[in-house]
Motif scaffolding. Structure first.
Motif, PDB file in Angstrom:
ATOM      1  N   LEU A 283      80.770 167.569  27.499  1.00 53.34           N
ATOM      2  CA  LEU A 283      81.971 168.367  27.289  1.00 53.34           C
ATOM      3  C   LEU A 283      81.627 169.847  27.296  1.00 53.34           C
ATOM      4  CD1 LEU A 283      84.970 168.668  26.708  1.00 53.34           C
ATOM      5  CD2 LEU A 283      84.460 168.278  24.279  1.00 53.34           C
ATOM      6  N   TYR A 284      80.489 170.204  26.695  1.00 57.07           N
ATOM      7  CA  TYR A 284      80.061 171.604  26.692  1.00 57.07           C
ATOM      8  C   TYR A 284      79.887 172.109  28.122  1.00 57.07           C
ATOM      9  CZ  TYR A 284      77.654 175.928  25.727  1.00 57.07           C
ATOM     10  OH  TYR A 284      77.330 177.263  25.685  1.00 57.07           O
ATOM     11  N   GLU A 285      79.289 171.307  28.982  1.00 60.56           N
ATOM     12  CA  GLU A 285      79.100 171.711  30.380  1.00 60.56           C
ATOM     13  C   GLU A 285      80.435 171.949  31.074  1.00 60.56           C
ATOM     14  OE1 GLU A 285      76.529 169.026  32.475  1.00 60.56           O
ATOM     15  OE2 GLU A 285      74.942 169.226  30.974  1.00 60.56           O
ATOM     16  N   VAL A 286      81.421 171.088  30.805  1.00 57.04           N
ATOM     17  CA  VAL A 286      82.753 171.256  31.387  1.00 57.04           C
ATOM     18  C   VAL A 286      83.358 172.578  30.916  1.00 57.04           C
ATOM     19  CG1 VAL A 286      85.126 170.369  31.345  1.00 57.04           C
ATOM     20  CG2 VAL A 286      83.210 168.798  31.680  1.00 57.04           C
ATOM     21  N   ILE A 287      83.291 172.829  29.607  1.00 64.10           N
ATOM     22  CA  ILE A 287      83.858 174.054  29.052  1.00 64.10           C
ATOM     23  C   ILE A 287      83.103 175.278  29.561  1.00 64.10           C
ATOM     24  CG2 ILE A 287      84.248 175.348  26.919  1.00 64.10           C
ATOM     25  CD1 ILE A 287      84.774 172.618  25.569  1.00 64.10           C
ATOM     26  N   GLU A 288      81.803 175.161  29.708  1.00 67.91           N
ATOM     27  CA  GLU A 288      80.998 176.276  30.211  1.00 67.91           C
ATOM     28  C   GLU A 288      81.413 176.654  31.637  1.00 67.91           C
ATOM     29  OE1 GLU A 288      76.362 177.486  29.906  1.00 67.91           O
ATOM     30  OE2 GLU A 288      76.775 175.463  30.651  1.00 67.91           O
ATOM     31  N   ARG A 289      81.586 175.664  32.507  1.00 68.69           N
ATOM     32  CA  ARG A 289      82.022 175.936  33.882  1.00 68.69           C
ATOM     33  C   ARG A 289      83.442 176.505  33.898  1.00 68.69           C
ATOM     34  NH1 ARG A 289      79.514 170.950  34.733  1.00 68.69           N
ATOM     35  NH2 ARG A 289      81.527 169.901  34.802  1.00 68.69           N
ATOM     36  N   TRP A 290      84.305 175.942  33.071  1.00 68.46           N
ATOM     37  CA  TRP A 290      85.691 176.390  32.977  1.00 68.46           C
ATOM     38  C   TRP A 290      85.740 177.834  32.503  1.00 68.46           C
ATOM     39  CZ3 TRP A 290      89.636 173.147  29.651  1.00 68.46           C
ATOM     40  CH2 TRP A 290      90.934 173.579  29.914  1.00 68.46           C
ATOM     41  N   ALA A 291      84.945 178.162  31.506  1.00 70.99           N
ATOM     42  CA  ALA A 291      84.892 179.536  30.993  1.00 70.99           C
ATOM     43  C   ALA A 291      84.440 180.500  32.087  1.00 70.99           C
ATOM     44  CB  ALA A 291      83.952 179.611  29.791  1.00 70.99           C
ATOM     45  N   GLN A 292      83.451 180.106  32.856  1.00 75.10           N
ATOM     46  CA  GLN A 292      82.988 180.952  33.959  1.00 75.10           C
ATOM     47  C   GLN A 292      84.106 181.186  34.970  1.00 75.10           C
ATOM     48  OE1 GLN A 292      79.553 178.890  35.464  1.00 75.10           O
ATOM     49  NE2 GLN A 292      78.214 179.652  33.837  1.00 75.10           N
ATOM     50  N   ASP A 293      84.864 180.151  35.262  1.00 77.33           N
ATOM     51  CA  ASP A 293      85.993 180.276  36.199  1.00 77.33           C
ATOM     52  C   ASP A 293      87.036 181.270  35.694  1.00 77.33           C
ATOM     53  OD1 ASP A 293      84.803 178.357  37.787  1.00 77.33           O
ATOM     54  OD2 ASP A 293      86.152 176.730  37.161  1.00 77.33           O
ATOM     55  N   GLU A 294      87.182 181.372  34.380  1.00 74.53           N
ATOM     56  CA  GLU A 294      88.182 182.242  33.757  1.00 74.53           C
ATOM     57  C   GLU A 294      87.595 183.588  33.316  1.00 74.53           C
ATOM     58  OE1 GLU A 294      91.435 181.434  33.473  1.00 74.53           O
ATOM     59  OE2 GLU A 294      91.079 179.515  34.470  1.00 74.53           O
ATOM     60  N   PHE A 295      86.313 183.817  33.644  1.00 78.29           N
ATOM     61  CA  PHE A 295      85.616 185.063  33.280  1.00 78.29           C
ATOM     62  C   PHE A 295      85.606 185.289  31.767  1.00 78.29           C
ATOM     63  CE2 PHE A 295      87.351 185.634  37.566  1.00 78.29           C
ATOM     64  CZ  PHE A 295      86.157 185.770  38.259  1.00 78.29           C
ATOM     65  N   ARG A 296      85.338 184.203  31.021  1.00 80.24           N
ATOM     66  CA  ARG A 296      85.225 184.270  29.568  1.00 80.24           C
ATOM     67  C   ARG A 296      83.878 183.709  29.149  1.00 80.24           C
ATOM     68  NH1 ARG A 296      90.592 181.726  29.680  1.00 80.24           N
ATOM     69  NH2 ARG A 296      92.123 183.301  29.126  1.00 80.24           N
ATOM     70  N   SER A 297      83.464 184.065  27.929  1.00 80.79           N
ATOM     71  CA  SER A 297      82.304 183.405  27.334  1.00 80.79           C
ATOM     72  C   SER A 297      82.758 182.015  26.884  1.00 80.79           C
ATOM     73  CB  SER A 297      81.790 184.193  26.129  1.00 80.79           C
ATOM     74  OG  SER A 297      82.728 184.155  25.073  1.00 80.79           O
ATOM     75  N   VAL A 298      81.807 181.142  26.640  1.00 82.73           N
ATOM     76  CA  VAL A 298      82.148 179.810  26.150  1.00 82.73           C
ATOM     77  C   VAL A 298      82.883 179.935  24.818  1.00 82.73           C
ATOM     78  CG1 VAL A 298      81.196 177.636  25.279  1.00 82.73           C
ATOM     79  CG2 VAL A 298      80.286 178.640  27.378  1.00 82.73           C
ATOM     80  N   ASN A 299      82.382 180.785  23.936  1.00 79.78           N
ATOM     81  CA  ASN A 299      83.011 180.968  22.631  1.00 79.78           C
ATOM     82  C   ASN A 299      84.456 181.449  22.782  1.00 79.78           C
ATOM     83  OD1 ASN A 299      82.481 181.115  19.627  1.00 79.78           O
ATOM     84  ND2 ASN A 299      83.317 183.144  20.043  1.00 79.78           N
ATOM     85  N   ALA A 300      84.672 182.447  23.619  1.00 81.48           N
ATOM     86  CA  ALA A 300      86.021 182.980  23.821  1.00 81.48           C
ATOM     87  C   ALA A 300      86.933 181.925  24.439  1.00 81.48           C
ATOM     88  CB  ALA A 300      85.978 184.219  24.702  1.00 81.48           C
ATOM     89  N   HIS A 301      86.386 181.106  25.325  1.00 82.38           N
ATOM     90  CA  HIS A 301      87.217 180.094  25.974  1.00 82.38           C
ATOM     91  C   HIS A 301      87.596 178.983  24.998  1.00 82.38           C
ATOM     92  CE1 HIS A 301      89.189 178.605  29.474  1.00 82.38           C
ATOM     93  NE2 HIS A 301      88.619 177.424  29.345  1.00 82.38           N
ATOM     94  N   ILE A 302      86.670 178.581  24.143  1.00 82.10           N
ATOM     95  CA  ILE A 302      86.986 177.580  23.123  1.00 82.10           C
ATOM     96  C   ILE A 302      88.082 178.117  22.211  1.00 82.10           C
ATOM     97  CG2 ILE A 302      86.114 176.383  21.077  1.00 82.10           C
ATOM     98  CD1 ILE A 302      83.441 176.071  22.627  1.00 82.10           C
TER      99      ILE A 302
END
Length: 57
Positions: free
Chosen positions: A15-34
């Motif tokens: 799940l972390y990997e999914v969120i990490e890729r998603w955050a990159q797509d949205e130009f956010r850090s993982v923390n900011a995207h969560i």
């Protein structure tokens, strides 16, 4: 801006990997995207008051 609360988060690595890729797509850090995802879910469920900017607009 209010001080943010720090806390440890245990999360499934896949799940972390999914969120990490998603955050990159949205130009956010993982923390900011969560935080973004949690805030959107809380708004959708009516558990978070509307922010001041939304009330004024």
């Amino acid at each position: 801006m209010a001080k943010k609360k720090n806390f440890p988060l245990r999360i499934d690595p896949a799940l972390y990997e999914v969120i990490e890729r998603w955050a990159q797509d949205e130009f956010r850090s993982v923390n900011a995207h969560i935080e973004f995802l949690l805030r959107e879910a809380a708004k959708r469920e009516g558990r978070l008051k509307k922010e001041k900017k939304e009330q004024e607009g």
